[in-house]
Motif scaffolding. Sequence first.
Motif, PDB file in Angstrom:
ATOM      1  N   ALA A   1      -2.973   2.415  -2.231  1.00  0.00           N
ATOM      2  CA  ALA A   1      -3.985   1.661  -1.478  1.00  0.00           C
ATOM      3  C   ALA A   1      -4.791   0.690  -2.339  1.00  0.00           C
TER       4      ALA A   1
ATOM      5  N   TRP B   1      -3.665  -1.268  -4.733  1.00  0.00           N
ATOM      6  CA  TRP B   1      -2.717  -2.139  -5.436  1.00  0.00           C
ATOM      7  C   TRP B   1      -3.325  -3.481  -5.840  1.00  0.00           C
TER       8      TRP B   1
ATOM      9  N   SER C   1       0.835  -1.208   0.000  1.00  0.00           N
ATOM     10  CA  SER C   1       0.000   0.000   0.000  1.00  0.00           C
ATOM     11  C   SER C   1       0.865   1.252   0.000  1.00  0.00           C
TER      12      SER C   1
END
Length: 305
Positions: A107, A109, A102
């Motif tokens: 965030a 990903w 992240s």
Amino acid sequence: MSVIEEKPLASENNVEEKEKVGADDYVDMKFTRELRKATKDVHNLSDTLINAKFAFALSDDEVWYDGLLAFYEVYKFFETHLPERLLPKELYRAEAFEKDFSHFYGADWKNTYEPRESVKKYIAHLEKVAAQNELLLFAYAYQMYMALMSGGQMLQKKRMIARKLWVFSKDSDQQQKQAEADAAAAIATATAAANAGEGVIDEEDLQARPMPAQVTICPPGCAATFFPMKISVLKSKLRRVFNEQYGKFDDELRAAFIEESRNVFRLNMDVVRTIKGVNRANLKKLAIAAIFISSIYLAIKLAMK
């Protein structure tokens, strides 16, 4: 598949040694040495590949995080398929890996994440192993968590020093310099001891081997290799689990455990070969080194005129 009757792992001859190292850290190394000897050739081959591939690249963020991403599914598999009696929760890493992803990838990903083919094959093999016997799956977990608590610690320390990721207040420059010096000295000591000849340390004396300098702070992006507990205590705890199980194996299960322990390194090498950015990072570091050396050479020549 039967097991033999459990035997005591420590004899009366070990009492003095146990008092020396401390009850929390002491573990009889008989079975550890046996397993290490049986996997030494393939282990050394794996180390050679890793050292050659990551000679200068591990301080590069893209290489580091792609390496974590490559093995993320493997650690997550252990933590969702092994009971706590075989894999203590203090060792769990999947959540820490995700925290690092992240930080580096963002965030969201997971929206673009897809395990690579070598990892899919690895997981397929682990599924077959787990279906056969969870103790054989533990052979993989034992090697992988030991690696993270040994080589992983050392690599992160070197990376943090190179990248200057230490987290200290503005007025603590002296503390930062001392921490970096201590870490560098600990790494040098551990490396020298591991490579030293006779008279320094017996290669088979695993109890006497120096611990790698532990990562004791956790800057953003370094969660995967940060263990709040003392590494020596965690390693001893995992070794005790190994001893308790391995000491009860019959010959057939012991042979299967050793073979799967060898497969850990074979499968790891397949995954390591897929890590992205290594050649670019190595070439970049070599180019910088070449420019630096050339600059010094030119400066000396000009000074001599």
